[in-house]
Design an enzyme around this catalytic site. Sequence first.
Site, short mmCIF file in Angstrom:
data_model
loop_
_atom_site.label_atom_id
_atom_site.label_comp_id
_atom_site.label_asym_id
_atom_site.label_seq_id
_atom_site.Cartn_x
_atom_site.Cartn_y
_atom_site.Cartn_z
N HIS A 87 56.16 40.51 38.61
CA HIS A 87 55.43 41.53 39.37
C HIS A 87 55.73 41.53 40.86
O HIS A 87 54.92 42.02 41.65
CB HIS A 87 53.92 41.39 39.14
CG HIS A 87 53.45 42.17 37.96
ND1 HIS A 87 52.85 43.40 38.06
CD2 HIS A 87 53.54 41.91 36.64
CE1 HIS A 87 52.56 43.86 36.87
NE2 HIS A 87 52.97 42.97 35.98
N ASP A 150 42.92 41.55 42.04
CA ASP A 150 42.41 42.68 41.27
C ASP A 150 43.04 42.75 39.88
O ASP A 150 42.38 43.03 38.90
CB ASP A 150 42.68 43.99 42.02
CG ASP A 150 41.79 44.15 43.24
OD1 ASP A 150 40.72 43.51 43.28
OD2 ASP A 150 42.16 44.90 44.16
N GLU A 263 34.90 45.52 48.29
CA GLU A 263 36.19 46.18 48.45
C GLU A 263 35.94 47.63 48.82
O GLU A 263 34.81 48.05 49.05
CB GLU A 263 37.04 46.09 47.17
CG GLU A 263 37.79 44.80 47.00
CD GLU A 263 38.97 44.91 46.03
OE1 GLU A 263 39.42 46.05 45.76
OE2 GLU A 263 39.43 43.86 45.55
#
Length: 515
Positions: A87, A150, A263
């Site tokens: 990623h 997240d 957030e």
Amino acid sequence: MIAYLDPQQNQTPNPPSVAGDGTGTGTGTSNGTETEPSITTASSDFGGIIHAVPAAVIHPKSITDVASAIRLAGTRHLSVAARGNGHSISGQSLSDGGLVLNMRSLDAKVELVSLPDGKYCADVSGGALWEEVLEWCVKNYNMAPLSWTDYLGLTVGGTLSNGGVSGQAFRHGPQVANVVQMEVVTGDGECRVCSAADSSDLFYALLGGFGQFGIITRAHIPLQPAPRMVRWIRVVYDKFEEYTADAERLVTRTGPDAFDYVEGFAFVNSSDPVNGWPSVPFPSGPSFDAGLIPVGSGPVLYCLEVVVHYNHQRNDKVDEKVDDMLRPLNYIRGLEFIVDVSYVDFLSRVKHVEKEARANGSWESAHPWLNLFIASSDILDFDRHVFKHILKHGIGGPMLVYPMLRRKWDRRMSVALPESEIFYLVALLRFPRPYPEGPRIDEVLAQNHEIVNCCRSNGYDFKLYLPHYETESDWAEHFGDGWSRFVRRKADYDPMAILAPGQKIFSRAAPLRLL
């Protein structure tokens, strides 16, 4: 003295070690994890922008296998890149003509560790996904790590090598501030164990060190009792100065009146299904009533997202607590969205986004993401120049913007941060459809450069998070006063510059020189 406790149920270890030339077919699972990536798979990453073909993909089963691969690279003048779930965004996990280590093949065993102070840690593989750590800890001990990202389809070693931030960072610090001990192989092929007390320079070098000093094979992650449920709340603002004032008030609050997660994100003031009002409500709740938006509001609105943990069955107390915590906030009344979900479902929330992205093809396309840390003193000006101007039509994905605290990060770590005590993460997470249905990638990259140049020309106190630079001068500017320490650590722990070539910080061919 550290005591290892037998869990009620362990994960099944991976099959015996296999090291190969990577010419087999790389596959992926339905949940987005890779299984023994091939050379083709290991030649690109989630960003899908940079491609580099390795000489071989190695599938280590143990720290000894990792050390053997690094020593081999040292004798063959090869570089070595550790690849978790692939990623990285700008080729950081690639190794052009070198070796790629598939960290997912490491022994997946997890153990509960009892510390002398009576607290507990999970002893996990550096190649374990955070979603696997969550499942094991909650299922076996009803415990969980304190700090998250997240998206949980990332490896432990990967996030510890970068930072690891989410809405818990203002309370517990980032993931790099939530590790007790690490087992690592340094660039000289040595197997080492380090902590804040033992080999502390190496310990802090690894944290946010982009894999430049060693490959993390195991880590001790501190745990706390896992709550059963969360109250998940979103409220909408039309004025950015009110949004930031409330967000900063919340992240500096302590005690029982503090939220467990803070957030937020910017979104377009329109009915656009991806970038606009529909991106705010929860699927099972009420829709967005655009009639409540004040007349004269600008092209961009803002959503503050907060969470309260709880365990009891009845909601009377949490209702009262949430009402008291929301009352002082200056959001648009009537634009509140509230849902109760399990703790595990909340932490796994991005998995639903992944499924949708896979269904529409945007998960497999390029992801020219841009992540920045920006000082609180500059964030209002950033909003005027970037959110309200450059990005006023959206980006085809989330535009996160929320504050965190500098004091939660240890200055001995390798991470470069703004000097401001309060700074914001701005994460532009684009999910463009493949061209020509979506924009050309070079156009999106040009817009990213425009945003970075805007920050520079306006003299903002900012740093790129998950940075990618091409020149030594850019890296020196990024690290600032910490550059000489970074170079010294490289010379100490990876003197031949074998590790993490995709970061393009040091050249394998050039000898390291101390500043």
